[in-house]
Each structure stands twice: as structure tokens, then as C-alpha cells.
Design a protein around this motif. Structure first.
Motif, short mmCIF file in Angstrom:
data_model
loop_
_atom_site.label_atom_id
_atom_site.label_comp_id
_atom_site.label_asym_id
_atom_site.label_seq_id
_atom_site.Cartn_x
_atom_site.Cartn_y
_atom_site.Cartn_z
N ALA A 134 22.33 35.91 2.42
CA ALA A 134 21.48 35.10 3.71
C ALA A 134 20.25 34.96 3.26
O ALA A 134 19.36 33.90 3.57
CB ALA A 134 21.54 36.00 4.94
N LEU A 135 19.53 35.95 2.73
CA LEU A 135 18.14 35.81 2.04
C LEU A 135 17.81 34.99 1.01
O LEU A 135 17.22 34.02 1.03
CB LEU A 135 17.57 37.19 1.41
CG LEU A 135 17.49 38.15 2.84
CD1 LEU A 135 17.23 39.56 1.83
CD2 LEU A 135 16.27 37.93 3.85
N TYR A 136 18.82 34.68 0.26
CA TYR A 136 18.72 33.65 -0.79
C TYR A 136 19.22 32.41 -0.39
O TYR A 136 18.51 31.28 -0.78
CB TYR A 136 19.91 34.04 -2.03
CG TYR A 136 19.50 35.05 -3.21
CD1 TYR A 136 18.52 34.34 -4.18
CD2 TYR A 136 19.70 36.42 -3.15
CE1 TYR A 136 18.19 35.41 -5.03
CE2 TYR A 136 19.23 37.13 -4.12
CZ TYR A 136 18.17 36.38 -5.10
OH TYR A 136 17.85 37.32 -6.09
N ASP A 137 20.21 32.35 0.62
CA ASP A 137 20.06 30.90 1.52
C ASP A 137 18.97 30.47 1.79
O ASP A 137 18.47 29.24 1.86
CB ASP A 137 21.11 31.39 2.63
CG ASP A 137 21.55 29.87 3.24
OD1 ASP A 137 21.42 28.70 2.62
OD2 ASP A 137 22.12 29.88 4.46
N LEU A 138 17.96 31.38 2.58
CA LEU A 138 16.62 30.91 3.10
C LEU A 138 15.72 30.41 1.72
O LEU A 138 15.00 29.54 2.01
CB LEU A 138 15.96 31.92 3.80
CG LEU A 138 16.63 32.12 5.26
CD1 LEU A 138 16.30 33.50 5.86
CD2 LEU A 138 16.37 31.02 6.04
N LEU A 139 15.81 31.26 0.65
CA LEU A 139 14.73 31.25 -0.26
C LEU A 139 15.10 29.74 -1.07
O LEU A 139 14.38 29.06 -1.28
CB LEU A 139 15.01 32.08 -1.51
CG LEU A 139 14.39 33.42 -1.09
CD1 LEU A 139 15.09 34.56 -2.05
CD2 LEU A 139 12.93 33.41 -1.04
N ALA A 140 16.61 29.25 -0.92
CA ALA A 140 16.96 28.25 -1.68
C ALA A 140 16.61 27.17 -0.66
O ALA A 140 16.09 25.75 -1.09
CB ALA A 140 18.29 28.00 -2.07
N GLN A 141 16.73 27.22 0.51
CA GLN A 141 16.14 26.19 1.48
C GLN A 141 14.83 25.94 1.54
O GLN A 141 14.11 24.77 1.55
CB GLN A 141 16.49 26.77 3.08
CG GLN A 141 17.93 26.84 3.43
CD GLN A 141 18.27 27.20 4.69
OE1 GLN A 141 17.47 26.87 5.56
NE2 GLN A 141 19.30 28.07 4.75
N ASP A 142 13.87 26.85 1.47
CA ASP A 142 12.58 26.72 1.22
C ASP A 142 12.33 25.92 0.07
O ASP A 142 11.22 25.28 -0.15
CB ASP A 142 11.71 28.08 1.12
CG ASP A 142 10.40 27.95 1.33
OD1 ASP A 142 9.88 27.55 2.44
OD2 ASP A 142 9.75 28.35 0.37
N ALA A 143 12.96 26.13 -0.88
CA ALA A 143 12.53 25.22 -2.30
C ALA A 143 13.35 24.06 -2.18
O ALA A 143 13.27 23.13 -3.11
CB ALA A 143 13.34 26.24 -3.56
N ASP A 144 13.98 23.65 -1.18
CA ASP A 144 14.93 22.31 -0.97
C ASP A 144 15.71 22.09 -2.00
O ASP A 144 15.80 20.93 -2.44
CB ASP A 144 13.73 21.33 -0.95
CG ASP A 144 14.30 20.08 -0.11
OD1 ASP A 144 15.13 20.09 0.56
OD2 ASP A 144 13.84 18.93 -0.62
N LEU A 145 16.46 23.06 -2.52
CA LEU A 145 17.42 22.94 -3.45
C LEU A 145 18.69 23.68 -3.09
O LEU A 145 18.74 24.66 -2.56
CB LEU A 145 16.92 23.66 -4.85
CG LEU A 145 15.80 23.09 -5.65
CD1 LEU A 145 15.22 24.04 -6.71
CD2 LEU A 145 16.20 21.69 -6.18
N PRO A 146 19.91 23.23 -3.59
CA PRO A 146 21.00 24.04 -3.42
C PRO A 146 21.03 25.29 -4.15
O PRO A 146 20.25 25.32 -5.17
CB PRO A 146 22.25 22.95 -4.13
CG PRO A 146 21.46 21.68 -4.24
CD PRO A 146 19.97 21.90 -4.25
N PRO A 201 20.28 21.88 0.87
CA PRO A 201 19.62 22.95 0.20
C PRO A 201 20.27 24.32 0.95
O PRO A 201 20.97 24.32 1.70
CB PRO A 201 18.18 23.03 0.82
CG PRO A 201 18.33 22.07 1.88
CD PRO A 201 19.42 21.12 1.88
N GLY A 202 20.06 25.57 -0.12
CA GLY A 202 20.46 26.59 0.23
C GLY A 202 22.24 26.74 0.00
O GLY A 202 22.62 26.08 -0.85
N LEU A 203 22.81 27.31 1.02
CA LEU A 203 24.61 27.34 0.80
C LEU A 203 24.92 26.08 1.38
O LEU A 203 26.23 26.01 1.15
CB LEU A 203 25.02 28.64 1.58
CG LEU A 203 24.65 30.01 1.10
CD1 LEU A 203 25.09 31.05 1.94
CD2 LEU A 203 25.33 29.93 -0.18
N GLY A 204 24.30 25.14 2.03
CA GLY A 204 24.67 23.92 2.43
C GLY A 204 25.61 24.25 3.58
O GLY A 204 26.59 23.45 3.98
N ILE A 205 25.46 25.12 4.45
CA ILE A 205 26.19 25.40 5.71
C ILE A 205 25.56 24.71 6.93
O ILE A 205 24.46 24.99 7.23
CB ILE A 205 26.74 26.70 6.09
CG1 ILE A 205 27.42 27.44 4.83
CG2 ILE A 205 27.33 27.09 7.24
CD1 ILE A 205 27.42 28.74 4.84
#
Length: 362
Positions: free
Chosen positions: A106-118, A350-354
Motif C-alpha cells: 500500500a505504501l509503494y502504491d502511494l509512492l508510485a502514485q506520487d511519482a505519477d508512474l506505474p 500510476p501505482g498499482l492501477g486500482i
């Protein structure tokens, strides 16, 4: 990026067919989902299945670890300082690796969302799609052959065959029946789930080699703690041997690698405690020119999706065992990874794409 709230909720999805291994039989995929929300409203999600016979965790223990230990530790923390957060998470209690993995993803999902990357691109982006195997549960030879034939007809050209129940002769019959049914163009991987002794494993593998059954690799032939036995099997057979339940931590991997006890390692987020520690295991293996598999427990597309993103980010992870969501009667998620036969496709979001977690399966 302040962590504002952490909540858990239980989900359950029936399997299409009972999943049988040398360790257990599963008919329903149960899991604890976790949702972490930041002060700006963004949400990350994760999953932890109760796999008593491997991680020792139950739904109750997972919920307690997340709600009773991790939640008080993480609320109010700034995710921009995520190295400190991940270290604190893993130091907060021993074991409980699936509970840690749910929070970690869940934390990595947020980190990737913040970077605007899958997530797979945020972690390294080594590959943009994967090809999974499909698992044949351990049953009578004729039933396993029928199952294998159906999976091949569905477009799967790599089969992971469960063995390790009954006598060695029974396992040989199972493999021969499957080979006769699907031919030799299909790759077969075996997973004994700790079902053999070291000497039984050597006997079985040598017989399969002599009879040219063409097995790609053998996963966890002996008991998890029997590293000497694992080394004996690796040293006395030609077929590549993979450690699975023998490797939870970076230190387990270090011991297996230094002893040359296995040729390959299966890195699972639910054993490692999430992506943070799984990355360390993959890096250690790469430093010794060792390739790896990433697989899962019986999980929904949430946990498997996170594992797939991790696997796609690392060059030395070249084997993929991500069929668990295909065994389920429904899908709880809008978004996440998508299956095109045996291929896994990642969303560009971005993130997990959910996009949404549904209240029930469709």
C-alpha cells in the motif's frame, strides 16, 4: 504526504476448483485488505492472505499486526521519508510477513502514485509484460492430465505441477500422464512443497532425467529448514533446483546462496514482508548471477498485481507464477493487472492501477 488513516477489511472469493498441494487444500481465497490514506486524500491498498502452513499467519493475527502494531507506528509519518518508515515497519515485530507485505505494498502504491508512474516503472521498469505459468493441483494422474490439457487449450504453455503426496512412484506416474497428454512442447515445472526427503528427491529427479521427461526446474523438494538436504539434492541432480519456503528473509537467501544449496530462489512478497525486502533479495541474487522466480500464495489480483509489478522491475526475475487470480470465481478489483491468456499486461495508470475495490465478486 502524511499518513492520515489505516483501515483493514476482510474479503473472500471461492475458487473454481479446490487447490491441492502437499501442504494444504484451499477452496476459498481469504485475505485481509488494507487501505492507507494520506492527508491529501490519496489512497494506497494492499493484501495479506492467511497462509498458516507457510507464514504461520491467520486473519486474526494479520488484523492485529496491522491495527494493533503498524497503525499506531505509522499514523502521522511523512511518506517522503519512506526509508525510515520501511525500517520501522520491519523492526516493529518479528515474523508476521504477510501483514507487513500488505502495508508495504500500500505504501509503494502511494509512492508510485506520487511519482505519477506505474509501480513496475517506479521500481525499475525492466519489462513491460510477463508470461505466467498455470498450476496443476496434485490429484490422481488421469485428473491431472485432464486439467493440464484444459490449461494448454486455454493458452498456457508453462505448467507448474504440484507433487509430493504419496510414494515417489505416484509422482512419476503423475508427470508421465501429463507429458503423454500435453506433449513435449509444453514446459513443466514441479513443486514438491517440501513433500520429499533429500534422498527421495534425488531418486525421483534422476529417474525423471533418465526417462527424459524434460522438467524445467524443481521447486522446494525438501523441508524448509533442511538446507543441507536442499544442497544435497542440488549437488546430485542436473535439473535446476529452486528454494521457496526455505527463503523468507535476506539472511535466508544469503545462506542458501553461500552454501550453493539451490540454483534459483522463489521470492514471494508474503514471505519477504513486502517489496522493500524483496528488492534486497533480488539484488543479492543478482550479485551472484542467480535468476529468480516471483510467485504468490492463493491471493486476489491485488496481492498478485503488486508481486507482478515487483517482478517486472527486476532483470534477474525471469520465472513468473501469477495464476492465482485466474483460479478464482470472481474479481474484486476494477483496474490492476490484466490477463490476456498467459500474458500479464500492466495498466498505464500510476501505482498499482486500482480504480475501485468492489463489495462483491462479479
Amino acid at each position: 504526504m502524511i499518513i492520515r488513516s489505516i483501515e483493514t477489511f476482510q474479503v473472500a472469493v471461492p475458487l473454481k476448483k479446490a487447490f491441492k498441494t502437499a501442504l494444504r487444500t484451499v477452496t476459498v481465497a481469504e485475505a485481509m485488505y488494507v487501505r492507507i490514506q494520506l492527508d491529501d486524500g490519496r489512497e494506497g491498498v494492499g493484501e495479506a492472505p492467511p497462509t498458516h502452513v507457510i507464514t504461520g499467519e491467520s486473519l486474526a493475527s494479520i488484523q492485529f499486526a496491522i491495527e494493533g502494531v503498524f497503525k499506531p507506528l505509522l499514523i502521522g509519518k511523512d511518506l517522503r521519508y519512506h526509508e525510515q518508515i520501511f525500517q520501522a515497519l520491519h523492526r516493529s515485530m518479528v515474523h508476521n510477513t504477510s501483514a507487513k507485505a500488505a502495508v508495504d505494498m500500500a505504501l509503494y502504491d502511494l509512492l508510485a502514485q506520487d511519482a505519477d508512474l506505474p509501480l513496475y516503472q517506479y521500481l525499475g521498469g525492466a519489462k513491460s509484460e510477463l508470461t505466467t505459468d498455470y498450476t496443476v493441483s496434485v490429484n490422481e494422474p488421469a485428473e491431472m492430465a485432464d486439467d493440464a490439457t484444459r490449461y494448454v487449450q486455454d493458452g498456457f504453455h508453462i505448467l507448474k505441477v504440484k507433487v509430493g503426496i504419496g510414494e515417489i512412484e505416484d509422482d512419476i506416474k503423475r508427470i508421465k500422464a501429463i507429458r503423454n497428454a500435453v506433449g513435449f512442447d509444453i514446459k513443466l515445472r514441479l513443486d514438491a512443497n517440501q513433500g520429499w526427503t533429500a534422498k527421495e528427491a534425488v531418486r525421483a529427479i534422476r529417474q525423471m532425467e533418465d526417462e527424459q521427461l524434460n522438467i524445467e526446474l524443481i521447486e522446494q523438494p525438501v523441508l524448509a529448514h533442511d538446507i543441507e538436504g536442499l544442497k544435497y539434492v542440488t549437488a546430485h541432480t542436473l535439473t535446476p533446483i529452486m528454494a521457496d519456503e526455505s527463503v523468507f528473509s535476506l539472511y535466508d537467501a544469503k545462506r542458501v546462496i553461500e552454501m550453493r544449496a539451490a540454483d534459483l530462489i522463489n521470492i514471494k512478497l508474503m514471505k519477504a514482508g513486502g517489496i522493500y525486502q524483496a528488492l534486497k533479495i533480488a539484488t543479492l541474487a543478482a550479485s551472484h548471477d542467480m535468476n529468480c522466480m516471483t510467485g504468490s500464495m492463493i491471493e486476489t489480483k491485488l496481492g498478485v498485481g503488486a508481486a507482478a509489478h515487483f517482478a517486472a522491475s527486476q532483470s534477474n526475475i525471469i520465472y513468473y507464477d501469477f495464476d492465482a487470480p485466474l483460479m478464482l470465481k470472481g474479481d474484486l478489483l476494477d483496474g490492476s493487472i490484466q490477463y490476456e491468456g498467459a500474458k500479464i499486461i500492466f495498466a498505464s495508470s500510476p501505482g498499482l492501477g486500482i480504480k475501485r475495490i468492489k463489495k462483491g465478486v462479479n
